[in-house]
Structure formats: C-alpha cells, structure tokens
Enzyme design. Sequence first.
Site, PDB file in Angstrom:
ATOM      1  N   CYS A  29       0.835  -1.202   0.000  1.00 41.83           N
ATOM      2  CA  CYS A  29       0.000   0.000   0.000  1.00 41.83           C
ATOM      3  C   CYS A  29       0.868   1.249   0.000  1.00 41.83           C
ATOM      4  CB  CYS A  29      -0.907   0.033   1.235  1.00 41.83           C
ATOM      5  SG  CYS A  29      -2.350  -1.022   1.071  1.00 41.83           S
ATOM      6  N   CYS A 163      -6.067  55.217 -51.739  1.00 36.73           N
ATOM      7  CA  CYS A 163      -4.706  55.671 -51.423  1.00 36.73           C
ATOM      8  C   CYS A 163      -4.088  54.899 -50.258  1.00 36.73           C
ATOM      9  CB  CYS A 163      -4.709  57.164 -51.119  1.00 36.73           C
ATOM     10  SG  CYS A 163      -5.431  57.554 -49.525  1.00 36.73           S
ATOM     11  N   CYS A 173     -22.208  55.871 -39.120  1.00 38.48           N
ATOM     12  CA  CYS A 173     -22.463  56.045 -40.548  1.00 38.48           C
ATOM     13  C   CYS A 173     -21.433  55.309 -41.388  1.00 38.48           C
ATOM     14  CB  CYS A 173     -22.433  57.528 -40.885  1.00 38.48           C
ATOM     15  SG  CYS A 173     -22.689  57.836 -42.628  1.00 38.48           S
ATOM     16  N   CYS A 183      -6.858  62.865 -51.861  1.00 41.06           N
ATOM     17  CA  CYS A 183      -7.626  61.695 -52.292  1.00 41.06           C
ATOM     18  C   CYS A 183      -9.125  61.949 -52.170  1.00 41.06           C
ATOM     19  CB  CYS A 183      -7.217  60.476 -51.471  1.00 41.06           C
ATOM     20  SG  CYS A 183      -8.215  59.011 -51.759  1.00 41.06           S
ATOM     21  N   CYS A 188     -18.012  53.076 -48.950  1.00 46.53           N
ATOM     22  CA  CYS A 188     -18.895  52.490 -47.945  1.00 46.53           C
ATOM     23  C   CYS A 188     -18.085  51.604 -47.007  1.00 46.53           C
ATOM     24  CB  CYS A 188     -19.989  51.667 -48.632  1.00 46.53           C
ATOM     25  SG  CYS A 188     -20.865  50.569 -47.493  1.00 46.53           S
ATOM     26  N   CYS A 205     -26.632  48.977 -46.889  1.00 44.01           N
ATOM     27  CA  CYS A 205     -25.454  48.701 -46.090  1.00 44.01           C
ATOM     28  C   CYS A 205     -25.559  49.250 -44.675  1.00 44.01           C
ATOM     29  CB  CYS A 205     -24.213  49.281 -46.761  1.00 44.01           C
ATOM     30  SG  CYS A 205     -23.594  48.210 -48.056  1.00 44.01           S
TER      31      CYS A 205
HETATM   32 ZN   LIG Z   1     -21.897  49.228 -49.082  1.00 41.94          ZN
HETATM   33 ZN   LIG Z   2      -2.603  -2.062   2.994  1.00 45.60          ZN
HETATM   34 ZN   LIG Z   3      -7.789  57.891 -49.832  1.00 45.46          ZN
HETATM   35 ZN   LIG Z   4     -22.839  59.708 -44.014  1.00 48.61          ZN
END
Ligand SMILES: [Zn+2]
Ligand SMILES: [Zn+2]
Ligand SMILES: [Zn+2]
Ligand SMILES: [Zn+2]
Length: 381
Positions: A29, A163, A173, A183, A188, A205
Amino acid sequence: TVICEICCQSRPYSGMVGSGCAHVFCVDCYRSYVAQRMLQAGHAPRSIAAALLDDQLVLRLLEGSPKLRGQFQKALVTNFVTCNRRLAFCPGADCECVVRLLDDAVRACRVTCRCGKTFCFACAQDWHEPISCSMLRRWQQKNAGESMSTQWFMANTKECPKCHATIEKNGGCNHMKCRNATCNHEFCWVCMDDWQPHGKEWYNCNRFDEERAERVRRQQALSRNYLSRYLHYYDLYMNHLKSLEFEARLQETVHSKMDEMQYHGLSWIEVKFLRDAVAVLCNCRRVLMYTYVFAYYLKPSNQQKIFEDNQRNLQLATEDLSEVLEREMQLEDVAQLKRLVQDKFRFCETRSAALLDHVYEGYRMSCWDFEFHEGLKLNLA
Ligand SMILES: [Zn+2]
Ligand SMILES: [Zn+2]
Ligand SMILES: [Zn+2]
Ligand SMILES: [Zn+2]
Ligand SMILES: [Zn+2]
Ligand SMILES: [Zn+2]
C-alpha cells in the site's frame, strides 16, 4: 496482527511499515500510494494518510524500481527548493542549477546563475528593474490578453481603397470619406465599394439606428484612447525587446573586432572597452524597456514629468551609443575609437543611474501613483 490504514486489512506485523508514529501501513500500500500520488500530482507527497511521509523509508522501498526512485529523489529536491525562501531553480534553458540567496531580506533582486542566465530571484523572469514582479506580471497578462483589443482595433480601422491611408471609423455612418486631402475618396465602410451607387440605396449597407450609432461612436473614442496609449508604450517596449534579440549578433561583431585589434598588437586590456560598451548598451535597453511599463501605469504628476525627461535622456544616449557601436566600428584610429566609445557609454551609465535613482527615490517617498485600468469591456452588442 495490525490493521493497514490504507487497505484496512489486518496483516502480520512483520510486513508493515510506519513513519515512526502510531500509523502503520502494509508495504505494498505504502509503495503504490507514493507511486500513484507522484504520477497524479507530479511531485512527491508530503504525507501519507494521516502520517508524515518518511523519505528514507520510501527510498528504501523503491530500491527495486530505479525509475520511480529517481523521480522521487528529483521530487524531493523540488519540494525542498520550493519550500525554501532562499533557494530557486535557474529558469535557463537546460539548466538544472539551484541558486541560493545569501540574504533573503529582498527577494526581488538580480541573480546570475553559473550558466550565465541573469534573472529575478523572486519571479524567475528576466531581471526587470525598476518595476515590481507584480507589475511585470500584470503587463505580461495584459499583452497576452490584448490580442482581442488589437483585433478590435484592426476591425475598426481600414485602409482607403484608393490611397491606402489608414481611416478610422468614427461613427455609425458607413459613408466614409478619406481624410487624405489629395484623395478624398468616398466609400462604404461595410462593402468598401465606391459610395456613389449607395447614394439612393444607402439602407442596403447602413444597418445602424441613430442611438446605436452614437453609442458605438462614444465607445470607440474611449477605447481608442486607452488603446492608443497602450499601443504607444507597447511599441516602445517591443522595440527594445527586439533590439535585445540582436544582442548576440552585436556581441559577435564586437568580439571579432576585438580579435582583429589584438591581432594588430593590442592587449586584451586595451580592447576590453568594446565588450564593456555592449554590456552597458544592453543594460540600458533593458532598463528603458521596463520603464515603459512603469510609464504606462504611472499617473500624471510633477515627478512623472521629471521621470519622462530622464527617460528621454537615457533613450537619446542609448541610441547614440548603439549608433556608434553599429556604424563607426570601421574607425582605424583605435585611440580615437576608444575615446569615443568610452565617452558614449559612460554618458549612458550616468543617464541610467539618474533615471533609476529618481524612480527608487520616488518609491521611497511614495511619489508614484499607478492606475491599473484593466482594459475596456468592448460591448457592441
Ligand atoms: Zn456598401
Ligand atoms: Zn494495505
Ligand atoms: Zn484615400
Ligand atoms: Zn454619411
Ligand atoms: Zn542556470
Ligand atoms: Zn521579479
């Protein structure tokens, strides 16, 4: 006969072992108990049933199984070291040395093992002067957990499709306009397409209602604030960490330069300044690295401004020394090189000492207030 306390069977007294107290067990044991506990816990048990474990007895009983005996002996050493405040295992790879502290008044101190590994005795991490073990742990945990926030950062910052300027989404938004004045591309956020066709069908979207858009906008502003602060210090920290990884390479370059100089008739003593310079450089980088962690948690105060000035001074001195060691090693005039290098690294040492002294002075005077903001819970749902 007596009764074994593990299997509860009565056995002749001759087949029993004990631990010198009233508890007795049968040999089988006892042996299997120790073996099983070691397998389960990975370390040696300190007690058996209600009795203390007799190490010598176990070693004798395990004589027939050398593998188990070896494990037990190793476990005894581990127990001994982890229970002793003045002993610690060296964290070096493949190093099995145990380091002994001569005076355990301050356990968070710099120790160097025979194998060359330098570490903090208390936490076994690389030596992290001047921050505490617990601050280092917080910082490391933060870095480990930050991948979520970084992902969030990535998800809320996009490149202009025209860019490639980085544009941060600043509200609900989806109608984005590139901030790059040359640029001004309009697109989106959701589909990254030109905004033009969305003009009439914007609802395709834009799925944000006004209230939600406002909430997102506020949360973003706050998160970006914390996050950009964190990223700022993380960047500086990582910068030095990466530089330290080149330490070995720089050491090699310097050693070959030293060999070359000795080949040309200079003595070891005369060229030793190069080795000293690399050691100072690495030390300064290490100190700077951890002071960025310190700076990240530090609350603004007058002392904090002095600290940042000291930090900036060391930063400049360190980059200066680094530049000399990496670029101006071609200098043929050894006396001139020596003067230059020594000037630079002594200046670094002065700056480093000034920075550290001020930090420790602040600890003593309780000048430092830390803020442990645990990061924002990003809740956009
Ligand atoms: Zn979109
Ligand atoms: Zn034992
Ligand atoms: Zn740009
Ligand atoms: Zn907007
Ligand atoms: Zn070691
Ligand atoms: Zn530590």
